[in-house]
Motif scaffolding. Structure first.
Motif, PDB file in Angstrom:
ATOM      1  N   UNK A 244       3.839   7.900  -1.048  1.00  0.00           N
ATOM      2  CA  UNK A 244       4.826   7.234  -0.209  1.00  0.00           C
ATOM      3  C   UNK A 244       4.398   5.816   0.111  1.00  0.00           C
ATOM      4  N   UNK A 245       5.405   4.967   0.290  1.00  0.00           N
ATOM      5  CA  UNK A 245       5.146   3.579   0.659  1.00  0.00           C
ATOM      6  C   UNK A 245       4.698   3.524   2.115  1.00  0.00           C
ATOM      7  N   UNK A 246       3.574   2.870   2.345  1.00  0.00           N
ATOM      8  CA  UNK A 246       3.063   2.706   3.706  1.00  0.00           C
ATOM      9  C   UNK A 246       3.480   1.353   4.267  1.00  0.00           C
TER      10      UNK A 246
ATOM     11  N   UNK B  80       0.836  -1.191   0.000  1.00  0.00           N
ATOM     12  CA  UNK B  80       0.000   0.000   0.000  1.00  0.00           C
ATOM     13  C   UNK B  80       0.878   1.251   0.000  1.00  0.00           C
ATOM     14  N   UNK B  81       0.518   2.166  -0.865  1.00  0.00           N
ATOM     15  CA  UNK B  81       1.102   3.490  -0.882  1.00  0.00           C
ATOM     16  C   UNK B  81      -0.019   4.470  -0.553  1.00  0.00           C
ATOM     17  N   UNK B  82       0.362   5.672  -0.178  1.00  0.00           N
ATOM     18  CA  UNK B  82      -0.649   6.704   0.046  1.00  0.00           C
ATOM     19  C   UNK B  82      -0.168   8.038  -0.487  1.00  0.00           C
ATOM     20  N   UNK B  83      -1.132   8.859  -0.825  1.00  0.00           N
ATOM     21  CA  UNK B  83      -0.811  10.202  -1.300  1.00  0.00           C
ATOM     22  C   UNK B  83      -1.818  11.179  -0.754  1.00  0.00           C
ATOM     23  N   UNK B  84      -1.325  12.132   0.008  1.00  0.00           N
ATOM     24  CA  UNK B  84      -2.154  13.206   0.533  1.00  0.00           C
ATOM     25  C   UNK B  84      -2.031  14.415  -0.393  1.00  0.00           C
TER      26      UNK B  84
ATOM     27  N   UNK C 144      -5.245   5.879  -0.526  1.00  0.00           N
ATOM     28  CA  UNK C 144      -4.388   4.713  -0.389  1.00  0.00           C
ATOM     29  C   UNK C 144      -4.490   3.870  -1.662  1.00  0.00           C
ATOM     30  N   UNK C 145      -3.335   3.552  -2.205  1.00  0.00           N
ATOM     31  CA  UNK C 145      -3.255   2.794  -3.457  1.00  0.00           C
ATOM     32  C   UNK C 145      -2.629   1.426  -3.210  1.00  0.00           C
TER      33      UNK C 145
ATOM     34  N   UNK D 281       6.382   6.072  10.388  1.00  0.00           N
ATOM     35  CA  UNK D 281       5.307   6.717  11.146  1.00  0.00           C
ATOM     36  C   UNK D 281       4.108   5.799  11.387  1.00  0.00           C
ATOM     37  N   UNK D 282       4.050   4.646  10.727  1.00  0.00           N
ATOM     38  CA  UNK D 282       2.918   3.743  10.945  1.00  0.00           C
ATOM     39  C   UNK D 282       3.317   2.484  11.696  1.00  0.00           C
ATOM     40  N   UNK D 283       4.592   2.322  11.970  1.00  0.00           N
ATOM     41  CA  UNK D 283       5.048   1.129  12.690  1.00  0.00           C
ATOM     42  C   UNK D 283       4.366   1.051  14.053  1.00  0.00           C
ATOM     43  N   UNK D 284       3.876  -0.141  14.370  1.00  0.00           N
ATOM     44  CA  UNK D 284       3.183  -0.347  15.638  1.00  0.00           C
ATOM     45  C   UNK D 284       1.707  -0.023  15.579  1.00  0.00           C
ATOM     46  N   UNK D 285       1.271   0.622  14.495  1.00  0.00           N
ATOM     47  CA  UNK D 285      -0.150   0.968  14.358  1.00  0.00           C
ATOM     48  C   UNK D 285      -0.807   0.242  13.184  1.00  0.00           C
ATOM     49  N   UNK D 286      -0.046   0.019  12.128  1.00  0.00           N
ATOM     50  CA  UNK D 286      -0.561  -0.646  10.926  1.00  0.00           C
ATOM     51  C   UNK D 286       0.044  -2.040  10.820  1.00  0.00           C
TER      52      UNK D 286
END
Length: 123
Positions: free
Chosen positions: A46-48, A36-40, A95-96, A62-67
């Motif tokens: 960016x790679x999620x 999954x990537x995301x773009x705001x 999210x792509x 920034x998503x480690x431990x949450x996703x």
């Protein structure tokens, strides 16, 4: 023709959870990675999170431990899930789904994208 179809986006309050899913279909020989990537707005894509056929995972700091990213049926892998917990307003984006795969036993590796699913996090 290969298609990646996403589902699970939506609107959630800060601190809430969402689960995204993506299924690849078409004439596929082997899937090497799904992610999954995301773009705001106004930001680069960016790679999620990404997972490989060997179950190696990679996460945006920034998503480690949450996703958490996971694969679907290991025997015939064509689905990936992204469990997103403790969502923050800064997680809001489109999210792509992304996949690197081959079409035949001798083809090169191709990269495919889904059309994107909106994730909105209200504060």
């Amino acid at each position: 023709q290969v298609q990646l179809v996403e589902s699970g986006g939506g609107t959630v309050q800060s601190g809430g959870s969402l689960r995204l899913s993506c299924t690849a279909s078409g004439s596929i020989d082997s899937i090497y990675t799904m992610g999954w990537y995301r773009q705001a707005p106004g930001r680069q894509r960016e790679l999620v999170a990404r997972i490989t056929s060997g179950d190696n995972t990679q996460y945006l700091d920034s998503v480690k431990g949450r996703f958490t990213i996971s694969r679907g049926d290991a025997k015939k892998w064509n689905t990936v899930h992204l469990q997103m917990d403790t969502l923050k307003p800064e997680d809001a984006a489109i999210y792509y789904c992304n996949s690197e795969l081959t079409l035949t036993t001798t083809s090169p590796v191709y990269e495919y994208w889904g059309q994107g699913t909106q994730v909105t996090v209200s504060s």
